[in-house]
Motif scaffolding. Structure first.
Motif, short mmCIF file in Angstrom:
data_model
loop_
_atom_site.label_atom_id
_atom_site.label_comp_id
_atom_site.label_asym_id
_atom_site.label_seq_id
_atom_site.Cartn_x
_atom_site.Cartn_y
_atom_site.Cartn_z
N MET A 1 -3.41 -14.17 22.67
CA MET A 1 -2.57 -14.85 21.67
C MET A 1 -1.13 -14.98 22.17
SD MET A 1 -2.31 -16.37 18.72
CE MET A 1 -3.58 -15.95 17.57
N LYS A 2 -0.59 -13.92 22.76
CA LYS A 2 0.80 -13.97 23.23
C LYS A 2 1.00 -15.08 24.26
CE LYS A 2 2.09 -9.19 22.40
NZ LYS A 2 2.42 -7.89 22.99
N THR A 3 0.03 -15.24 25.14
CA THR A 3 0.13 -16.28 26.17
C THR A 3 0.12 -17.67 25.53
OG1 THR A 3 -1.03 -14.83 27.70
CG2 THR A 3 -0.94 -17.15 28.29
N LEU A 4 -0.78 -17.87 24.57
CA LEU A 4 -0.87 -19.16 23.88
C LEU A 4 0.42 -19.46 23.13
CD1 LEU A 4 -2.40 -21.67 22.95
CD2 LEU A 4 -3.41 -20.27 21.13
N LEU A 5 0.94 -18.49 22.37
CA LEU A 5 2.18 -18.72 21.61
C LEU A 5 3.34 -19.01 22.55
CD1 LEU A 5 1.89 -16.05 18.77
CD2 LEU A 5 1.47 -18.51 18.62
N SER A 6 3.37 -18.33 23.68
CA SER A 6 4.42 -18.57 24.67
C SER A 6 4.33 -20.00 25.20
CB SER A 6 4.28 -17.55 25.81
OG SER A 6 5.19 -17.83 26.81
N GLU A 7 3.11 -20.47 25.44
CA GLU A 7 2.89 -21.83 25.91
C GLU A 7 3.36 -22.84 24.85
OE1 GLU A 7 -0.95 -24.46 27.31
OE2 GLU A 7 -1.14 -22.27 27.35
N ILE A 8 3.02 -22.57 23.58
CA ILE A 8 3.42 -23.48 22.50
C ILE A 8 4.94 -23.53 22.39
CG2 ILE A 8 3.42 -23.79 19.99
CD1 ILE A 8 0.54 -22.58 20.03
N LYS A 9 5.59 -22.38 22.48
CA LYS A 9 7.04 -22.34 22.31
C LYS A 9 7.78 -23.07 23.44
CE LYS A 9 6.96 -18.36 19.32
NZ LYS A 9 7.76 -18.50 18.14
N LYS A 10 7.09 -23.32 24.55
CA LYS A 10 7.68 -24.08 25.66
C LYS A 10 7.34 -25.57 25.57
CE LYS A 10 7.10 -20.22 28.82
NZ LYS A 10 6.17 -19.74 29.84
N CYS A 11 6.53 -25.96 24.59
CA CYS A 11 6.06 -27.34 24.48
C CYS A 11 7.23 -28.31 24.24
CB CYS A 11 5.05 -27.46 23.35
SG CYS A 11 4.39 -29.13 23.15
#
Length: 190
Positions: A1-11
């Motif tokens: 989850m942390k990796t996914l949220l980090s990816e989203i926050k860089k979108c």
């Protein structure tokens, strides 16, 4: 989850279309029990990066009958708007949420949320996206028929102060719907 949220926050996919640039606001945890799906952050939330950190959020927490501490505990609530960034100012209020976010990210987040017991759909954008043909003709009809969407979804109007006319015109909402919402939230968060 942390990796996914980090990816989203860089979108930055929608950045060319956003008045204030990209600043995705989303929060979730693998243990989240309730998911809040609203429209998109407003200017205050865009500036702070904290979801529902405005008058609408204060009203939403009142409806849910939860403290700020409980609301912002990601093991209680995941906050996944239809559009993760402030979409900009429209003719009357904010522009609609960008259409790219939900199809791109929502299912990926839900795939990592095995403990969700309730999804709260706030406003027509979330209701139309998730309920599809089961959504009624108007938001008022959808909210008035909220039992049809249980136990998975709980439908609400937007808690914005701009909607005070709707709340005045539909007193059944606070009388009938809110107590049922609060009962379900308490049972889930026990």
């Amino acid at each position: 989850m942390k990796t996914l949220l980090s990816e989203i926050k860089k979108c930055t996919l929608c950045e060319p279309h956003l008045d204030l640039g990209a600043n995705p606001v989303v929060s979730a945890h693998k243990n989240s029990k309730i998911v809040i799906i609203g429209q998109a952050p407003g200017t205050k939330v865009h500036a702070s990066g904290i979801a529902w950190n405005d008058a609408s959020g204060k009203q939403l927490r009142k409806w849910l009958n939860v403290s700020d501490e409980d609301f912002y505990n990601v093991e209680n609530f995941a906050i996944i708007p239809m559009g993760f960034c402030y979409p900009g100012k429209g003719k009357s209020g904010d522009k609609p949420p960008r259409k790219e976010c939900a199809p791109l990210w929502h299912q990926q987040i839900f795939d990592k949320l095995p403990n969700v017991e309730l999804v709260v759909l706030i406003g027509m954008y979330a209701q139309n996206y998730y309920l599809k043909s089961k959504a009624k003709r108007t938001l008022t009809e959808t909210v008035d028929n909220y039992p049809e969407y249980l136990p998975n979804y709980f439908v609400l109007p937007h808690p914005s102060p701009r909607n005070r006319f709707w709340f005045t015109k539909n007193p059944w909402f606070e009388k009938n719907v809110i107590p049922e919402l609060q009962k379900r939230v308490v049972a889930i968060l026990k």
